[in-house]
Design a protein around this motif. Structure first.
Motif, short mmCIF file in Angstrom:
data_model
loop_
_atom_site.label_atom_id
_atom_site.label_comp_id
_atom_site.label_asym_id
_atom_site.label_seq_id
_atom_site.Cartn_x
_atom_site.Cartn_y
_atom_site.Cartn_z
N VAL A 195 -21.75 24.79 -13.35
CA VAL A 195 -21.49 24.44 -12.32
C VAL A 195 -21.07 26.57 -11.04
O VAL A 195 -22.38 26.64 -10.42
N GLU A 196 -20.15 26.34 -11.15
CA GLU A 196 -19.76 27.59 -10.62
C GLU A 196 -20.61 28.49 -10.50
O GLU A 196 -20.85 29.76 -10.37
N ARG A 197 -21.29 28.90 -12.01
CA ARG A 197 -22.15 30.38 -12.00
C ARG A 197 -23.18 30.00 -12.07
O ARG A 197 -23.96 30.69 -11.26
N ARG A 198 -23.96 29.28 -11.79
CA ARG A 198 -25.51 28.32 -11.97
C ARG A 198 -25.20 28.82 -9.93
O ARG A 198 -26.24 28.45 -9.55
N THR A 199 -24.37 28.20 -9.12
CA THR A 199 -24.80 28.22 -7.61
C THR A 199 -23.72 29.46 -7.15
O THR A 199 -23.77 29.55 -5.79
N SER A 248 -20.32 26.61 -6.40
CA SER A 248 -20.10 26.10 -5.13
C SER A 248 -18.47 24.86 -6.17
O SER A 248 -19.23 24.08 -7.41
N TYR A 249 -18.11 24.85 -5.18
CA TYR A 249 -17.03 23.66 -5.76
C TYR A 249 -17.18 22.16 -5.37
O TYR A 249 -16.78 21.62 -6.88
N ALA A 250 -17.55 21.62 -4.64
CA ALA A 250 -17.93 20.53 -4.43
C ALA A 250 -19.14 20.25 -5.61
O ALA A 250 -18.65 18.66 -6.24
N LEU A 251 -19.57 20.77 -6.17
CA LEU A 251 -20.57 20.21 -7.42
C LEU A 251 -19.99 20.26 -8.88
O LEU A 251 -19.83 19.43 -9.65
N HIS A 261 -13.54 27.16 -10.05
CA HIS A 261 -14.01 27.68 -8.86
C HIS A 261 -12.64 29.22 -8.18
O HIS A 261 -13.72 30.20 -7.41
N LEU A 262 -11.90 29.61 -8.53
CA LEU A 262 -10.76 30.23 -7.75
C LEU A 262 -11.02 31.14 -8.87
O LEU A 262 -10.94 32.41 -8.48
#
Length: 92
Positions: free
Chosen positions: A86-90, A39-42, A31-32
């Motif tokens: 997830v990071e790229r998708r969100t 989304s870090y949560a996802l 995420h960083l």
């Protein structure tokens, strides 16, 4: 340490800490590194699911031998892959 009844019991808190740290640290690092756009949560949820699957694999297959070694390598790789996806998708 007080209250220890053998090396395995004394190492359990360290093992739990390593598992939790990896589960939450891998998606945080991604995420960083991606500029906090997704989304870090996802990512953390996906990483936790992979950790749960890995722990279930250990429970089913045992904790020694080639299957356990495969799980031990596969889980962090899968966490990294899922966190990036997830990071790229969100990403905003």
């Amino acid at each position: 340490a007080a209250g220890c009844e053998g090396d395995e019991i004394c190492l359990m808190p360290a093992l739990v800490g390593a598992i939790v740290g990896e589960t939450l640290g891998v998606p945080l690092g991604v995420h960083l590194a991606e500029g906090r756009r997704g989304s870090y949560a996802l990512g953390a949820l996906a990483s936790a699911g992979i950790t749960a699957a890995g722990l279930a694999g250990f429970a089913l297959l045992g904790d020694s031998g080639p299957p356990a070694q495969g799980i031990a390598v596969l889980v962090p790789v899968a966490q990294l892959w899922a966190s990036i996806a997830v990071e790229r998708r969100t990403a905003r």
